[in-house]
Design an enzyme around this catalytic site. Structure first.
Site, PDB file in Angstrom:
ATOM      1  N   ILE A 192      34.783 -82.719  23.948  1.00 41.59           N
ATOM      2  CA  ILE A 192      33.633 -81.975  23.426  1.00 41.59           C
ATOM      3  C   ILE A 192      34.225 -81.108  22.316  1.00 41.59           C
ATOM      4  O   ILE A 192      35.256 -80.461  22.504  1.00 41.59           O
ATOM      5  CB  ILE A 192      32.960 -81.135  24.530  1.00 41.59           C
ATOM      6  N   SER A 193      33.600 -81.110  21.137  1.00 36.99           N
ATOM      7  CA  SER A 193      34.196 -80.440  19.981  1.00 36.99           C
ATOM      8  C   SER A 193      34.120 -78.917  20.126  1.00 36.99           C
ATOM      9  O   SER A 193      33.346 -78.392  20.930  1.00 36.99           O
ATOM     10  CB  SER A 193      33.469 -80.860  18.700  1.00 36.99           C
ATOM     11  N   GLN A 194      34.941 -78.237  19.306  1.00 38.17           N
ATOM     12  CA  GLN A 194      34.948 -76.772  19.288  1.00 38.17           C
ATOM     13  C   GLN A 194      33.585 -76.259  18.795  1.00 38.17           C
ATOM     14  O   GLN A 194      33.075 -76.739  17.771  1.00 38.17           O
ATOM     15  CB  GLN A 194      36.052 -76.313  18.340  1.00 38.17           C
ATOM     16  N   PRO A 195      32.958 -75.303  19.495  1.00 35.90           N
ATOM     17  CA  PRO A 195      31.651 -74.797  19.078  1.00 35.90           C
ATOM     18  C   PRO A 195      31.594 -74.338  17.617  1.00 35.90           C
ATOM     19  O   PRO A 195      30.606 -74.586  16.925  1.00 35.90           O
ATOM     20  CB  PRO A 195      31.398 -73.627  20.040  1.00 35.90           C
TER      21      PRO A 195
ATOM     22  N   ARG B  39      26.273 -74.735  28.038  1.00 35.95           N
ATOM     23  CA  ARG B  39      27.409 -75.621  27.736  1.00 35.95           C
ATOM     24  C   ARG B  39      28.156 -76.033  29.008  1.00 35.95           C
ATOM     25  O   ARG B  39      28.763 -77.110  29.052  1.00 35.95           O
ATOM     26  CB  ARG B  39      28.365 -74.922  26.745  1.00 35.95           C
TER      27      ARG B  39
END
Ligand code: SAM
Length: 218
Positions: free
Chosen positions: A66-69, A40
């Site tokens: 970038i979105s939260q995992p 990441r």
């Protein structure tokens, strides 16, 4: 396929992120393996690299994130992937979710409206070794007809409704996940196409940047 970040010095951080997602209820082993593999840190700007393996959304430039995992893992789990799918992703962003998908499906076509983000995502995907991915620049609310139909569609931005071209480009039995709502808050929906019928179920509350385009927010 994504080569993964084995031996890059971030393996311990990836393992911690996988544990965090398990604690928060993610059960799909293929999804957890993908999170444990994709580097990441290659998908975030230098300024936030020290936070690359936090379970958090992070800025990636051009006003996007970038979105939260954990949210991304829920997306991927919701569709129940078999590994054989041809997938359309709307909203490439950093390319991180594209890299997760590259490990989980047969082929990924990912559309991003901001050319600079698409170029950076392509570079990161190359560096991560993702080979079964095509990044396209355009309005993803229109889908991408030349490669349709898709077994699964992942929309990574919030829409006021399900864009009609995306339903048309879903294969029979195809599944789509999409956040539906206003600009402030949305519900993540799973849409399944059966013949001319569309079945919709609710997954949970989410908050995404808007899907801007002809069949999204204007
Ligand atoms: N999943 C991505 C990741 O892993 O980095 C994050 C996606 S970000 C939350 C949403 C992205 O959707 C932004 O990059 C934004 O530019 C893009 N977007 C918004 N409207 C779009 C449209 N009509 N077509 C394609 N991309 C769009």
């Amino acid at each position: 396929m994504v080569a993964g970040g084995v031996g890059d010095g971030y393996g311990g951080y990836r393992a911690q992120l996988v544990e965090t997602l398990q604690r928060k209820g993610v059960r799909d082993l293929a999804v957890l393996r993908a999170v444990g593999t994709v580097p990441r840190h290659l998908f975030v700007p230098e300024s936030v690299r020290h936070r690359a393996y936090d379970d958090a959304a992070l800025p990636i430039g051009s006003g996007q994130t970038i979105s939260q995992p954990w949210v991304q893992a829920r997306y991927l789990e919701a569709v129940g992937l078999t590994g054989r799918e041809r997938v359309l992703e709307v909203g490439t962003g950093s390319g991180y979710q594209t890299a997760l998908l590259a490990l989980l499906v047969d082929s990924v076509f990912s559309v991003e409206r901001i050319a600079g983000l698409a170029q950076a995502a392509k570079r990161a995907l190359d560096a991560a070794g993702a080979r079964n991915v095509t990044v396209l620049v355009g309005d993803g609310t229109l889908g991408w007809r030349p490669f349709a139909p898709y077994d699964a569609i992942f929309v990574a931005a919030a829409s006021p409704h399900v864009p009609a071209p995306l339903v048309e480009q879903l294969a029979e039995g195809g599944r789509m996940v999409i956040p539906i709502g206003d600009r402030a808050a949305q519900t993540l929906m799973l849409v399944v196409r059966r013949g001319s019928d569309v079945h919709t179920t609710t997954i949970g509350d989410v908050r995404f940047v808007p899907l801007l385009g002809e069949f999204g927010f204007r």
